[in-house]
Design a protein around this motif. Structure first.
Motif, PDB file in Angstrom:
ATOM      1  N   GLY A 771      -1.960  -2.895  12.842  1.00  0.00           N
ATOM      2  CA  GLY A 771      -1.284  -3.491  11.700  1.00  0.00           C
ATOM      3  C   GLY A 771      -1.068  -2.498  10.584  1.00  0.00           C
ATOM      4  N   PRO A 772      -0.259  -2.858   9.590  1.00  0.00           N
ATOM      5  CA  PRO A 772      -0.010  -1.953   8.454  1.00  0.00           C
ATOM      6  C   PRO A 772      -1.318  -1.561   7.762  1.00  0.00           C
ATOM      7  CG  PRO A 772       1.522  -3.806   8.428  1.00  0.00           C
ATOM      8  CD  PRO A 772       0.496  -4.110   9.473  1.00  0.00           C
ATOM      9  N   PHE A 777      -1.806   4.104  -4.021  1.00  0.00           N
ATOM     10  CA  PHE A 777      -0.770   3.617  -4.927  1.00  0.00           C
ATOM     11  C   PHE A 777      -0.158   2.303  -4.438  1.00  0.00           C
ATOM     12  CE2 PHE A 777      -0.902   8.261  -5.067  1.00  0.00           C
ATOM     13  CZ  PHE A 777      -1.305   8.461  -6.386  1.00  0.00           C
ATOM     14  N   GLY A 778      -0.978   1.501  -3.741  1.00  0.00           N
ATOM     15  CA  GLY A 778      -0.575   0.144  -3.405  1.00  0.00           C
ATOM     16  C   GLY A 778       0.446   0.005  -2.297  1.00  0.00           C
ATOM     17  N   GLU A 779       0.680   1.039  -1.518  1.00  0.00           N
ATOM     18  CA  GLU A 779       1.671   0.944  -0.455  1.00  0.00           C
ATOM     19  C   GLU A 779       1.007   0.673   0.894  1.00  0.00           C
ATOM     20  OE1 GLU A 779       4.646   3.908  -0.278  1.00  0.00           O
ATOM     21  OE2 GLU A 779       4.838   4.123  -2.450  1.00  0.00           O
ATOM     22  N   ARG A 780       1.841   0.387   1.886  1.00  0.00           N
ATOM     23  CA  ARG A 780       1.371   0.079   3.237  1.00  0.00           C
ATOM     24  C   ARG A 780       2.136   0.912   4.254  1.00  0.00           C
ATOM     25  NH1 ARG A 780      -2.838  -3.519   5.092  1.00  0.00           N
ATOM     26  NH2 ARG A 780      -3.463  -4.757   3.301  1.00  0.00           N
ATOM     27  N   SER A 781       1.453   1.268   5.340  1.00  0.00           N
ATOM     28  CA  SER A 781       2.110   1.999   6.423  1.00  0.00           C
ATOM     29  C   SER A 781       2.877   1.042   7.315  1.00  0.00           C
ATOM     30  CB  SER A 781       1.056   2.748   7.248  1.00  0.00           C
ATOM     31  OG  SER A 781       0.265   1.817   7.981  1.00  0.00           O
ATOM     32  N   ARG A 837       5.548   9.981   0.413  1.00  0.00           N
ATOM     33  CA  ARG A 837       5.025   9.551   1.709  1.00  0.00           C
ATOM     34  C   ARG A 837       5.113  10.716   2.697  1.00  0.00           C
ATOM     35  NH1 ARG A 837       4.882   4.447   4.331  1.00  0.00           N
ATOM     36  NH2 ARG A 837       4.771   3.665   2.194  1.00  0.00           N
ATOM     37  N   HIS A 838       4.036  10.946   3.430  1.00  0.00           N
ATOM     38  CA  HIS A 838       3.978  11.950   4.484  1.00  0.00           C
ATOM     39  C   HIS A 838       3.565  11.268   5.779  1.00  0.00           C
ATOM     40  CE1 HIS A 838       3.424  14.130   0.719  1.00  0.00           C
ATOM     41  NE2 HIS A 838       3.714  15.269   1.317  1.00  0.00           N
ATOM     42  N   PHE A 839       3.937  11.874   6.908  1.00  0.00           N
ATOM     43  CA  PHE A 839       3.535  11.276   8.181  1.00  0.00           C
ATOM     44  C   PHE A 839       3.344  12.359   9.234  1.00  0.00           C
ATOM     45  CE2 PHE A 839       8.186  11.382   8.451  1.00  0.00           C
ATOM     46  CZ  PHE A 839       8.403  11.888   9.735  1.00  0.00           C
ATOM     47  N   THR A 840       2.555  12.010  10.235  1.00  0.00           N
ATOM     48  CA  THR A 840       2.468  12.803  11.466  1.00  0.00           C
ATOM     49  C   THR A 840       3.141  11.998  12.564  1.00  0.00           C
ATOM     50  OG1 THR A 840       0.283  11.872  11.966  1.00  0.00           O
ATOM     51  CG2 THR A 840       0.350  13.963  10.791  1.00  0.00           C
TER      52      THR A 840
END
Length: 855
Positions: A771-772, A777-781, A837-840
């Motif tokens: 799940g997310p 900073f209050g965000e979700r993946s 936002r960063h991601f792998t």
């Protein structure tokens, strides 16, 4: 690979051509002794005589032999009329702790074609596994398959099997409740795609694995709301030996499990939470013990080739005259990677010997060597990807990657008497790690450029950590008969000594090759841990047991900091905020600052207890309470600082079910838990490891189960948890709220024969859902959903397989982060100091073909 998924039972039932017949009503649960074999027949190869370990007369026996729960009579072969008469074939078969038969071999005089038909018949049976001390264990069994031409099918006569003493001796400790999970590998290991042994953790509920460091880098592990990084909060063991690396500069507790060949894992024992007195200081979220063994005997060679230049060669061997704890294995692996800068290579050798020692003892020697070299793509900024400035599978810094090596020797010695078992274990390990990673680009160096004449150089971290470890564990377990109930008491000790060194540099990322311009850390340390524990299994009634005990540890630290600052109040002006500094004289024009040695020590007492009731109609309720500890990272050591610095309190209630409805084997577990940590660790991108944070609380629950039948094996779990900071109530970043996993395998003999033997077809499906996850900073993946699949066809000594991970080729973000960075793609003159936002990137579809031969 991520471990967690939607709970679903994928029974891909293709036609069951081999019709299962119920067991003959005349076959007793305790089989009669065998008829004498032919005098010219060879002895039962692989059978090992058990030492004299019978319990005292006053104590009931805890040893139960295996028994057949489902059998199909053999087909009488088409032979000339003179040979159409009753015939017996004596077959020796191994039965694993899950009740699955393996490696049947005829031990009577050769008699084709009866021999092949007898082996095929035995492979279609199901068994109730042998039990030792209430726990299922692997065993060996001899069966006589009786062919009768007058009957529509043959008859079978079971023969009493002897528990293999060497496998029985290393029995597991009693379960501490529903959170205590013991999973036999079986077909889950061979038919569900796994890149390495760490991914086998997905057999237990709640595990999520990510990896931003490359294929040779240890996986980041999430469990029950904990970001355990690469092992800081999960105690990892192999055959009982702790493999977490103490004092690793990248993260205390770093545990690289890539040295384990997955095919040599016989079972996985997971205790989620600090509830067992045998668990040490890394068991914050829980512990996992890999039990090594090779069920398939003989010489097995396997070659895999697949997408993105993936190749894997595997050679396994185990003498047919020895048990599954005697084996050797060699693995060679390489891949070009599924995107930029993702190539990897590794080689592993792993071997084990086990044998009797006198009349009541046994010894075991395990050794291995492992080397790897790899590159890593690291993170990608979401805004750069959206603006097409960088590809989904690309990298900012091609200098990221690393190398690692490990050699170890592990020895076990055990003696069993009528009511007492003593066990001694000693190990030596040497390991190295080099790691290069860049989370922030030029962010920190941009700040330094204002104060120094060098301009931008980059935030690429170059870390090296080496360690030599000595461990010793011993315990004695005693069975007593009190008031007609069998009681168990265990006393044990644990000792460990680590000598570690670690350096961390920052490199010029614009240079070729990159070279260091700044030394951030230079530590060497000698770390000690001596622990004592007492564990008991107290039967309050035939249906109630109090299990647990107390553990006490003393931790000592002797740390030499070669980068100590002259004054804490006046650190070097070139220091990035929060970091230590050890600047080179040539680069910074100032003398080296003096070294500093710090020593400290601390002791802790950890009570742990579980009340287990039942079973009542297969149901076993349990409640558990435990206290754990996270010992201090050497990088935070100062003279006489109090340690351990973080304590864990955990509570759990659960319900477990185990039963055999019809010809099925069903296990279910339901649990709810609450865990509090008084001082936690949270990942910091600027230093590339976890840093100190405030207290945290985790509340959640898990549901898991395994259902096995004559033609399928299904394992599934769902875990939900809410993890919050005590002071703000905000969610802990990066940890998942929901993790779901389902692994399904179906298998059947085909309706035709080749060379007198029917091929066996197998299919597997693994489904993962996460799940997310909360982000800063209050965000979700984003939600993660992937499917893995496999299919294989086995005949005689050969097996062809096809495996596909991420079968739907879903483009997903394996890890997501919110923080500041400056990778200079937006505008080389304007630093990008806003949070982004960063991601792998998760791996795309990878298809692998396999050819396997067993001689």
């Amino acid at each position: 690979m991520i471990r967690g998924s939607y709970l679903m039972v994928f029974l891909l039932a293709f036609p069951r051509f081999a019709h299962a017949q119920p067991a003959d009503a005349g076959v007793p649960d305790t089989p009669p002794p065998p008829a004498p074999p032919d005098p010219g027949a060879p002895p039962p190869s692989g059978a090992v005589a058990a030492p004299s370990l019978s319990p005292s007369a006053s104590a009931p026996s805890t040893e139960e032999p295996p028994r057949i729960t489902h059998q199909s009579p053999p087909i009488f072969p088409d032979v000339p009329k003179p040979r159409q008469k009753p015939t017996d074939v004596l077959v020796h078969v191994e039965v694993d702790a899950g009740g699955s038969p393996a490696n049947p071999r005829v031990i009577s005089q050769p008699n084709p074609p009866f021999d092949d038909l007898a082996i095929a018949s035995v492979l279609s049976w199901t068994f109730e596994p042998a039990h030792s001390g209430g726990q299922p264990v692997a065993s060996h069994l001899n069966v006589t398959v009786h062919f009768d031409p007058a009957a529509p099918g043959g008859e079978t006569i079971t023969v009493q099997g002897t528990l293999n003493a060497l496998e029985r001796g290393h029995q597991a400790a009693p379960s501490v409740g529903a959170q205590d999970v013991h999973v036999e590998a079986g077909k889950l290991a061979t038919e569900i795609p796994h890149k390495d042994a760490t991914e086998l953790l997905g057999w237990a509920p709640g595990f999520l694995l990510t990896n931003e460091g490359g294929e040779g880098h240890a996986e980041q592990i999430f469990l029950r709301g904990f970001d355990a990084r690469e092992g800081q909060d999960i105690e990892m063991r192999v055959n009982g030996d702790v493999v977490n690396q103490v004092g690793n500069l990248h993260g205390n507790g770093y545990a690289d499990l890539h040295f384990i060949i997955p095919e040599l894992v016989q079972a996985l024992h997971v205790v989620e939470g600090p509830y067992d007195p045998r668990q040490g200081n890394f068991a914050v979220a829980g512990s996992a013990d890999y039990e090594l063994g090779l069920t398939r005997r003989g010489l097995t060679g396997s070659y895999e080739v697949g997408s993105y230049g993936t190749q894997r060669a595997l050679l396994l061997w185990g003498s047919p005259t020895s048990n599954s704890h005697n084996f050797g294995g060699v693995e060679l692996y390489q891949t070009s990677g599924f995107g930029q800068n993702r190539d990897a290579r590794r080689a592993t050798a792993l071997g084990q010997l086990e044998d009797k020692l006198g009349e009541d003892g046994l010894w075991r020697l395990t050794s291995g060597a492992y080397i790897t070299d790899y590159h890593s793509a690291g993170v990608v900024r979401e805004d750069d990807y959206a603006a097409h400035r960088i590809g989904f599978l690309d990298t900012y810094d091609p200098d990221q990657g690393g190398a690692a090596s490990r050699v170890f020797v592990l020895g076990d010695l055990e003696f069993q008497h009528e009511d007492t078992t003593t066990h001694h274990q000693l190990s030596f390990t040497a390991q190295t790690l080099r790691l290069r990673e860049d989370f922030t680009g030029f962010l920190l160096d941009q700040q330094e450029a204002v104060q120094t004449p060098h301009g931008q150089r980059g935030d690429l971290i170059d870390l090296e950590s080496d360690a030599i470890t000595l461990q010793e564990q011993s315990w004695m377990r005693r069975h007593l008969d009190i008031a007609g109930l069998t009681q168990e008491l265990e006393l044990g000790l644990y000792g460990r000594l680590d000598a570690t060194t670690g350096q961390q540099y920052r490199l010029f990322t614009l240079a070729t090759p990159p070279y260091p311009y700044h030394k951030e850390a230079d530590l060497s340390a000698v770390l000690g841990d001596v622990g004592l524990y007492a564990a008991a299994n107290v039967k309050l009634a035939p249906w109630a047991a109090l299990r647990g005990g107390v553990r006490a540890d003393l931790f000592t630290y002797n740390v030499l900091d070669n980068c100590a600052v002259q004054s804490v109040a006046h650190p070097s002006p070139a220091n990035p905020p929060g970091d230590a500094s050890c600047l080179s004289q040539a680069d910074m024009g100032r003398p080296r600052e003096p070294v500093a040695r710090s020593t400290t020590a601390g002791a802790i007492v950890l009570p742990r207890a579980s009340l287990v009731l039942g079973p009542f109609f297969g149901l076993s309720p349990s409640v558990s309470i435990g206290r754990g500890v996270r010992s201090i990272d050497p990088s935070y050591i100062s003279q006489d600082r109090a340690t351990p610095f973080a304590q864990i309190g955990s509570y759990e209630g659960g319900l477990a079910y185990k039963g055999s409805p019809g010809d099925l084997d069903l296990e279910l577990r339901l649990s709810g838990f609450r865990t509090h940590v008084d001082q936690d660790l949270v990942f910091s991108e600027t230093v590339g490891r976890n840093t100190l944070a405030n207290g945290t609380t985790r509340i959640g629950g898990a549901l898991s189960g395994r259902l096995r039948g004559p033609w399928f094996d299904q394992n599934a779990s769902v875990t939900m948890v809410r993890s919050t900071f005590d002071d703000t109530g905000l969610l802990i970043p990066y940890v998942p709220d929901v993790v779901v996993r389902s692994d399904s395998v179906v298998f059947s003999a085909l309706p035709w024969q080749l060379g007198g033997q029917a091929p066996v077809a197998t299919a597997g499906l693994g489904v993962t859902c996460v799940g997310p996850r909360a982000l800063p900073f209050g965000e979700r993946s984003d939600t993660i959903f992937t499917i893995d699949g496999s299919a294989s066809l086995a005949w005689n000594r050969y097996r062809l397989g096809l495996k596909a991970s991420n079968l739907l080729d879903t483009r997903y973000r394996l890890g997501e982060y919110n923080y500041r960075s400056d990778f200079r793609l937006q505008d080389a003159t304007v630093p990008t100091l806003t949070v982004a936002r960063h991601f792998t990137a998760g791996a795309p579809r990878i298809v692998v073909f396999q050819l396997e031969v067993t001689l």
